[in-house]
Design an enzyme around this catalytic site. Structure first.
Site, PDB file in Angstrom:
ATOM      1  N   SER A  38       0.717  -1.257   0.332  1.00  0.00           N
ATOM      2  CA  SER A  38       0.094   0.317   0.053  1.00  0.00           C
ATOM      3  C   SER A  38       0.933   1.038  -0.101  1.00  0.00           C
ATOM      4  CB  SER A  38      -1.263  -0.483   1.818  1.00  0.00           C
ATOM      5  OG  SER A  38      -1.968   0.472   0.713  1.00  0.00           O
ATOM      6  N   ASP A 150      -5.940  -3.678  -2.220  1.00  0.00           N
ATOM      7  CA  ASP A 150      -4.954  -3.621  -0.926  1.00  0.00           C
ATOM      8  C   ASP A 150      -4.108  -4.387  -0.334  1.00  0.00           C
ATOM      9  OD1 ASP A 150      -3.471  -2.359   1.682  1.00  0.00           O
ATOM     10  OD2 ASP A 150      -4.629  -0.800   1.233  1.00  0.00           O
TER      11      ASP A 150
END
Length: 262
Positions: A38, A150
């Site tokens: 991320s 994610d």
């Protein structure tokens, strides 16, 4: 000696990784491998592309990068972040992970298959977008007909790709939580619960790190609080300098040449 660094996810708190990297640069420590999830994948990509971490901070502030992926109030949260590609291409014109100056591994979640995926080659920008795509807020990124979200969902501290390639591993986490006496609202409660969950998983993986950099109380900063960007950067920078000063293993590392990957 091959030195690797793993960079956690954490939204705007990921700017802490840039402060960490800058402190290590100033100390003469270079990295042969980087792994990130991320926000950690963005910071890692900047560094791996040869962009100075302080310049990376300036890019975040100047372009207000997080405004491109910030959730809109009152929406269903299904925001498309693919248009960030136009901005990122300015800094990653080659757009190939394997052509970066330093090997980079990006963790993302294949939402279609329910599996963790590591990208170490192929389109860089697409991998960054996938790794940063918070489910429920952003539309999944499609790669080869599969939905990706994610990487922090399944691995917010991807140390595993470094285990077979590095002799010395440094961890950078931006989600430390302080003790609290009370919680005042449901948002704070849910946010704290989520961070506690990923931190628990990280506790096991930290055992594989020779050194961990974890600025205190960073977890209290909101995921999208862009106003704290410079504060986050310098807190992490100072914390890293303290760790370098007090760590015998880092002192020894500074004396040894880092083996670069060709």
């Amino acid at each position: 000696m091959k030195v690797g660094i793993v960079l956690s996810g954490g939204g705007i708190r990921g700017i802490a990784h840039l402060g960490v990297l800058k402190a290590f640069i100033n100390a003469g420590i270079k990295f042969s491998h980087i792994s990130g999830t991320s926000a950690g994948s963005i910071a890692g990509a900047f560094y791996a592309a040869g962009i100075d971490p302080e310049e990376g901070l300036n890019i975040f502030i100047k372009t207000k990068l997080l405004r491109f992926i910030r959730p809109a109030v009152g929406s269903l949260g299904l925001i498309n972040i693919e248009h960030t590609a136009d901005l990122l291409k300015e800094y990653f014109p080659d757009d190939k992970i394997e052509n970066l100056k330093i090997p980079l591994t990006i963790a993302a979640t294949n939402f279609s298959e329910g599996e963790l995926v590591y990208f170490n080659k192929g389109p860089l920008i697409r991998a960054i977008q996938a790794s940063s795509c918070i489910p429920g807020i952003f539309k999944p990124i499609m790669i080869d007909g599969q939905m990706y979200v994610d990487g922090g969902i399944l691995n917010n501290f991807p140390v595993e790709p470094l285990l077979k390639t590095c002799d010395f591993i440094i961890g950078s986490s931006c989600n430390h939580l302080k003790k609290v006496d009370k919680i005042t609202n449901i948002t704070s409660l849910m946010t704290r619960a989520g961070i506690m969950s990923i931190n628990k998983d990280m506790e096991e993986k930290v055992k594989f790190c020779n050194v961990l950099i974890e600025p205190k109380g960073m977890g209290e900063i909101s995921t999208f609080d862009m106003k704290k960007a410079e504060t986050i950067y310098w807190l992490a920078y100072e914390e890293t300098l303290k760790t370098i000063k007090n760590s015998d293993s880092l002192s020894e590392l500074i004396k040894k040449p880092v083996q670069k990957v060709t």
